[in-house]
Design an enzyme around this catalytic site. Sequence first.
Site, short mmCIF file in Angstrom:
data_model
loop_
_atom_site.label_atom_id
_atom_site.label_comp_id
_atom_site.label_asym_id
_atom_site.label_seq_id
_atom_site.Cartn_x
_atom_site.Cartn_y
_atom_site.Cartn_z
N ASP A 33 0.82 -1.22 0.00
CA ASP A 33 0.00 0.00 0.00
C ASP A 33 0.85 1.26 0.00
O ASP A 33 0.38 2.35 -0.29
CB ASP A 33 -0.89 0.02 1.26
CG ASP A 33 -1.83 -1.17 1.27
OD1 ASP A 33 -2.33 -1.52 0.20
OD2 ASP A 33 -2.03 -1.76 2.36
N HIS A 34 2.11 1.10 0.35
CA HIS A 34 2.98 2.26 0.51
C HIS A 34 4.26 2.03 -0.30
O HIS A 34 5.26 1.55 0.24
CB HIS A 34 3.32 2.45 1.98
CG HIS A 34 4.04 3.74 2.29
ND1 HIS A 34 5.37 3.93 2.08
CD2 HIS A 34 3.58 4.91 2.79
CE1 HIS A 34 5.73 5.15 2.45
NE2 HIS A 34 4.66 5.76 2.89
N TYR A 35 4.25 2.18 -1.65
CA TYR A 35 3.10 2.59 -2.45
C TYR A 35 2.84 1.51 -3.47
O TYR A 35 3.77 0.74 -3.79
CB TYR A 35 3.44 3.90 -3.15
CG TYR A 35 3.77 5.03 -2.19
CD1 TYR A 35 2.74 5.78 -1.60
CD2 TYR A 35 5.09 5.33 -1.89
CE1 TYR A 35 3.04 6.82 -0.73
CE2 TYR A 35 5.39 6.38 -1.01
CZ TYR A 35 4.36 7.11 -0.45
OH TYR A 35 4.66 8.12 0.42
#
Lengths: 168, 129
Positions: A33-35
Amino acid sequence: MRWIWIDKFLEFRSGDFARAVKNLTLAEEHLHDHYPGFPVMPASLIIEGMAQTGGILVGEAKNFEEKVVLAKIPKAEFYGVACAGDQLIYDVKVLDLRAEGAVVACKAFVNGLETLLADVEIVFAHLDNSRANQLFGPKNFVFTRQLLGILDLAKAQQASLAEPAKPN
Amino acid sequence: MATQEEIFKKVQSTLVDALGVDEEQVEPGSTLQGDLEAESIDFLDIVFRLERNFGITIPRGELFPENLTSDASMIADGKLTVKGIEELKSRMPYADMTEFAKNPVVDNIGDLYTVDMLVKYVADKLASK
């Protein structure tokens, strides 16, 4: 998910210095999610890893009798990023340790000790024991078995290295 | 022997580092909490930095006294009593009580923590080294 942001202690000098390692892998959900498409370790979690390294170092100095909490980060400078597949090394040095708390200087390196990734200072406070007991009970909620397990693991590994290898 | 101005400059840079304020904001009369927005945890950081920067030892509670208002006999109607003011003076000998004593509202005790108070405290510590 377990809230442990260091994998192993490489060095531990009581009340003075600790070096810990954190390997980054794509098995870690947050990197996706990051990223998306660019898996970078969040700076906040790098600081958390340093705080866990420093917190154990500070706690151990008083035999884990104090509840050591992160109180303040007066300085946090980052010079780059660490991605999946990289290895972080956290060096934490105790600058000051007194009854009320401690301050530590931390450095994060990526893939060896040549490349400095971050320079961070952390202030820890010792919670007032009588007030903390009223709020949280006598159990030391900071130093859970899970967190202290990292230190136990390092001791066990050191002991096994010290023993001569036995044939199978 | 450091002069008062040298001590002020060093206290100023200490507060710039501890509180993330600009140098110009730190004047002798600046209050730590009101003007420089220090929070309680910053006091611990300030103590650490003063000790390191000046090579002095600051015993717990000496610079920033603890439990100042825990004795009920020292307070009446939200203000310090005469006994309370005397106690405060003895525990904060470096603070300028002139204005505070005129209207000793307990909530204003924080205003006694000024840059000048730190400078006087450090000067005294250095002189007795």
